[in-house]
Design an enzyme around this catalytic site. Sequence first.
Site, mmCIF file in Angstrom:
data_model
loop_
_atom_site.group_PDB
_atom_site.id
_atom_site.type_symbol
_atom_site.label_atom_id
_atom_site.label_comp_id
_atom_site.label_asym_id
_atom_site.label_seq_id
_atom_site.Cartn_x
_atom_site.Cartn_y
_atom_site.Cartn_z
ATOM 1 C CE LYS A 135 -4.302 -1.675 1.755
ATOM 2 N NZ LYS A 135 -5.258 -1.864 2.878
ATOM 3 C CE LYS A 166 -5.330 -7.358 -3.021
ATOM 4 N NZ LYS A 166 -5.397 -7.332 -1.475
ATOM 5 C CE LYS A 215 -12.113 -2.630 0.400
ATOM 6 N NZ LYS A 215 -13.236 -3.212 1.212
HETATM 7 P P1 TYM Z 1 -10.997 -6.517 3.475
HETATM 8 O O1 TYM Z 1 -11.955 -5.527 3.865
HETATM 9 O O2 TYM Z 1 -10.035 -5.751 2.484
HETATM 10 O O3 TYM Z 1 -11.644 -7.729 2.421
HETATM 11 C C1 TYM Z 1 -12.680 -8.474 3.031
HETATM 12 C C2 TYM Z 1 -12.316 -9.852 2.471
HETATM 13 O O4 TYM Z 1 -12.456 -10.065 1.118
HETATM 14 C C3 TYM Z 1 -11.218 -10.873 0.629
HETATM 15 N N1 TYM Z 1 -10.734 -10.279 -0.728
HETATM 16 C C4 TYM Z 1 -10.600 -11.173 -1.491
HETATM 17 N N2 TYM Z 1 -10.995 -12.461 -1.660
HETATM 18 C C5 TYM Z 1 -10.740 -12.806 -3.096
HETATM 19 N N3 TYM Z 1 -10.146 -12.110 -3.955
HETATM 20 C C6 TYM Z 1 -9.859 -10.932 -3.900
HETATM 21 N N4 TYM Z 1 -9.534 -10.208 -4.966
HETATM 22 C C7 TYM Z 1 -10.070 -10.155 -2.463
HETATM 23 N N5 TYM Z 1 -10.175 -8.812 -2.306
HETATM 24 C C8 TYM Z 1 -10.492 -9.027 -0.924
HETATM 25 C C9 TYM Z 1 -10.154 -10.443 2.036
HETATM 26 O O5 TYM Z 1 -9.255 -11.537 2.040
HETATM 27 C C10 TYM Z 1 -11.147 -10.536 3.133
HETATM 28 O O6 TYM Z 1 -11.504 -11.893 3.642
HETATM 29 N N6 TYM Z 1 -7.931 -6.970 7.210
HETATM 30 C C11 TYM Z 1 -9.106 -7.364 6.555
HETATM 31 C C12 TYM Z 1 -10.427 -7.107 7.389
HETATM 32 C C13 TYM Z 1 -10.430 -7.521 8.828
HETATM 33 C C14 TYM Z 1 -10.491 -9.111 9.209
HETATM 34 C C15 TYM Z 1 -10.432 -9.112 10.750
HETATM 35 C C16 TYM Z 1 -10.556 -10.124 8.530
HETATM 36 C C17 TYM Z 1 -10.263 -6.907 9.898
HETATM 37 N N7 TYM Z 1 -10.364 -7.975 10.954
HETATM 38 C C18 TYM Z 1 -10.371 -10.273 11.470
HETATM 39 C C19 TYM Z 1 -10.621 -11.469 9.269
HETATM 40 C C20 TYM Z 1 -10.792 -11.424 10.686
HETATM 41 C C21 TYM Z 1 -9.313 -6.656 5.289
HETATM 42 O O7 TYM Z 1 -8.802 -5.719 5.166
HETATM 43 O O8 TYM Z 1 -10.360 -7.196 4.389
#
Ligand code: TYM
Length: 330
Positions: A112, A193, A196
């Site tokens: 990032k 990947k 957003k």
């Molecule tokens: P976030 O909000 O960026 O994304 C949410 C979930 O979507 C998955 N994801 C994807 N899976 C497949 N292909 C893609 N291109 C793709 N882009 C996103 C992410 O892997 C995620 O599962 N840090 C986390 C949020 C979080 C969290 C947690 C997750 C905070 N605390 C505790 C699990 C447990 C995040 O930024 O996800």
Amino acid sequence: PKRIFSGMQPTSSSLHLGNYLGALVNWVKLQDDYDAYYGVVDLHALTVTTDPSVLRDRTRITAAQFLAGGVDPTRSTLVLQSYVPEHTELAWILACQTAMGEASRMTQFKDKTAKGQTANVGLFTYPILMAADILLYDADLVPVGEDQRQHLELTRDLAERMNSRFGRLLTVPEPYIVQGSAKVMDLQDPTSKMSKSLSSDNGLIDLLDDPRRIVKKIKSAVTDTEREIRYDVEAKPGVSNLLVIHSTLSGTPVADLERQFEGKGYGDLKGEVAEVVVAAIEPFQARFNELLADPAELDRILVEGSAKAGEVAAATLARVREGIGLLPRA
Ligand code: TYM
């Protein structure tokens, strides 16, 4: 039953197809067999500068999308992270167990900042707050996409470190990362990947996109100069991505799709993928619109879920406080 925790950040006005196929679809499947806690992690979203009214909207929108995707608040517990202050308190305790070096190795932070996002300290310590989210609920399993794997490794390391220093205090969680759909790729750049923050508009399918735009985006997806429809991530990333999207939504194994599309062209594949995606997204959008029309009900679900989650969180935190030598609260 075993416990699950997972979360998504309310950093956008729509979830995208990667969030859906990589995570949400599995959340819905797992809620039958697990005691599931799913969080709108609004504190994580503060690492990105957002107008307050936009953040409020996105928080409700994200919760509504969990429900529209099939998370059932009578079977799963919906948590609004900032309603449960134990998240930040445990994050501080864990931060004091985290070496600077290991926090500095987190590749998502490095990616990032390398791409120009200005970093605040919150963005740097973000994986520690994520570890707290998970460990607070004694989660056995964490269903996420591939990009969260390293954060889960850190979470496991922190739990093990706490346990070896202070006795068994925390449950060491396992990642639940499904091959294939755990990394949905950018339609225009299928070696990156879908994201957003990083994908171009045409590379990204938002769950709230107009279905006609979704069809257009899929039909203009980048493929390759061969003609063969075959799953091969190295040689054919674009075609493989389309096959995974189809397979995850239709339930048809990739090998069966390869057979079905034998002798057919990329246009046929794209047409069918577009159909399958739109067929999933139209009912999703209808449910979403109904849910958003009743924000009071949404808020009630978040308040109620967070109150239940707060009881679990308070018990874990009391155990941790006692274990590490903080005086018990009267
Ligand atoms: P976030 O909000 O960026 O994304 C949410 C979930 O979507 C998955 N994801 C994807 N899976 C497949 N292909 C893609 N291109 C793709 N882009 C996103 C992410 O892997 C995620 O599962 N840090 C986390 C949020 C979080 C969290 C947690 C997750 C905070 N605390 C505790 C699990 C447990 C995040 O930024 O996800």
